[in-house]
Motif scaffolding. Structure first.
Motif, short mmCIF file in Angstrom:
data_model
loop_
_atom_site.label_atom_id
_atom_site.label_comp_id
_atom_site.label_asym_id
_atom_site.label_seq_id
_atom_site.Cartn_x
_atom_site.Cartn_y
_atom_site.Cartn_z
N VAL A 212 -92.41 -57.35 42.87
CA VAL A 212 -91.93 -58.15 41.88
C VAL A 212 -90.45 -59.44 41.73
O VAL A 212 -90.43 -60.21 41.57
CB VAL A 212 -92.46 -57.72 40.48
N ALA B 49 -98.84 -59.94 38.93
CA ALA B 49 -98.60 -58.72 39.14
C ALA B 49 -99.66 -58.17 38.60
O ALA B 49 -100.12 -58.53 37.49
CB ALA B 49 -97.03 -58.13 38.70
N GLY C 44 -97.72 -53.64 40.04
CA GLY C 44 -96.73 -54.13 40.11
C GLY C 44 -95.45 -53.08 38.77
O GLY C 44 -94.33 -53.86 38.90
#
Length: 316
Positions: free
Chosen positions: A161, A173, A152
């Motif tokens: 994200v 994430a 992420g």
């Protein structure tokens, strides 16, 4: 003109700043003065010789896939782009060489860059077209669905994200421990360390975006009924089993792993520009390097723990 070159496959140290002729645009091309490029996984694999069957043994070779800059010359057959336009884009699939002072490209590979950010910041985002394709086209992410983003804090993951939140999904994430607060700032509802959160502890998800390329089978089992997993990477240390699993999953079983290799065009870049101009997606730059430090930029990217993108600044 100055350009990043290498004369043999190998580690980042093979890279150097050299000289090549300024390209001349064809009738249907524009010449772009490159302000900055970002470092991408594909060019790292090419430089290391992992795809030498495709890149061949003719040297010197070039690096650089995306770019942001200013149009300085327009071919007579080009309609739309004009001299002086601030643009961003990528070279066509299979072509490297944007890490240079100038590059030629067809209008289909570019769009106007966002107006509210610098070109150096902007070049951290062309990989966002991969996130758009993965989540919108491949996975068809819907508001309220549960999205897991592996990696992420990376270039694609950091955009995914933000895009997931813009769509209205619940975003989890996975990132390194030092980047957990960072991905929360990007909008992640949950941020978990990949060093401690095993697949068995994560629950179920409607959509999984995998930028890591490993443990596909373990993460695929986390998909809820009707879930979709999109992989944009495979295990570079052991590629054949990874690729074979992805291919097999497209035929067998209800929860298929979708894999694609991005080759974004004008419309995708224009859509990404709208997201950035609206404030839904912001650039994430880890470090800006001069072209003379191209080897260090690759070395830093390979070290991992990246927040967004490593940028190489040419002009500006």
């Amino acid at each position: 003109m100055r350009a990043a070159l290498f004369d043999s496959y190998g580690p980042p140290d093979v890279l150097y700043e050299g000289k090549v002729p300024v390209p001349t645009p064809k009738q249907d091309e524009v010449l772009v003065k490159v302000h900055a490029v970002s470092i991408n996984g594909g060019e790292i694999s090419a430089r290391a010789g992992r795809v030498r069957l495709l890149t061949g043994r003719k040297f010197p070779q070039r690096v650089g896939l995306d770019f942001a800059g200013e149009i300085t010359e327009v071919g007579p057959a080009v309609k739309g782009p004009a001299k002086g336009d601030r643009v961003w884009g990528t070279l066509p699939r299979g072509r490297f060489g944007s890490a240079a002072e100038y590059v030629t490209v067809r209008p289909a590979q570019i769009s106007l860059a966002p107006q509210g950010i610098s070109l150096v910041d902007a070049v951290s985002l062309p990989v966002g077209t991969t996130a758009i394709t993965a989540l919108r086209t491949q996975a068809r992410l819907q508001p309220g669905e549960r999205l897991l983003v592996r990696g992420g804090s990376g270039g694609v993951g950091s955009v995914a994200v933000q895009l997931g939140k813009a769509v209205g999904a619940h975003v989890t994430a996975l990132a390194s421990p030092r980047n957990l607060d960072f991905v929360r700032e990007l909008g992640a509802d949950e941020a978990l360390s990949y060093t401690t959160a095993s697949p068995s502890t994560l629950g179920t998800f409607d959509v999984i975006l995998d930028t890591a390329g490993t443990e596909h089978a373990a993460y695929r089992r986390l998909l809820a009924p009707g879930g979709r997993m999109v992989a944009i990477a495979f295990d570079t240390k052991n590629p054949l089993p990874s690729i074979a699993y992805i291919l097999a999953s497209t035929v067998h079983g209800p929860r298929r792993v979708r894999f694609f290799s991005g080759n974004p065009k004008h419309d995708l870049f224009a859509e990404l520009t709208r997201y950035v101009d609206s404030g839904a997606i912001r650039p994430v730059v880890d470090t800006v390097h001069p072209l003379s430090d191209i080897a260090e930029a690759h070395r830093a990217m390979e070290a991992g723990g990246v927040r967004g993108k490593h940028i190489v600044q040419i002009y500006g």
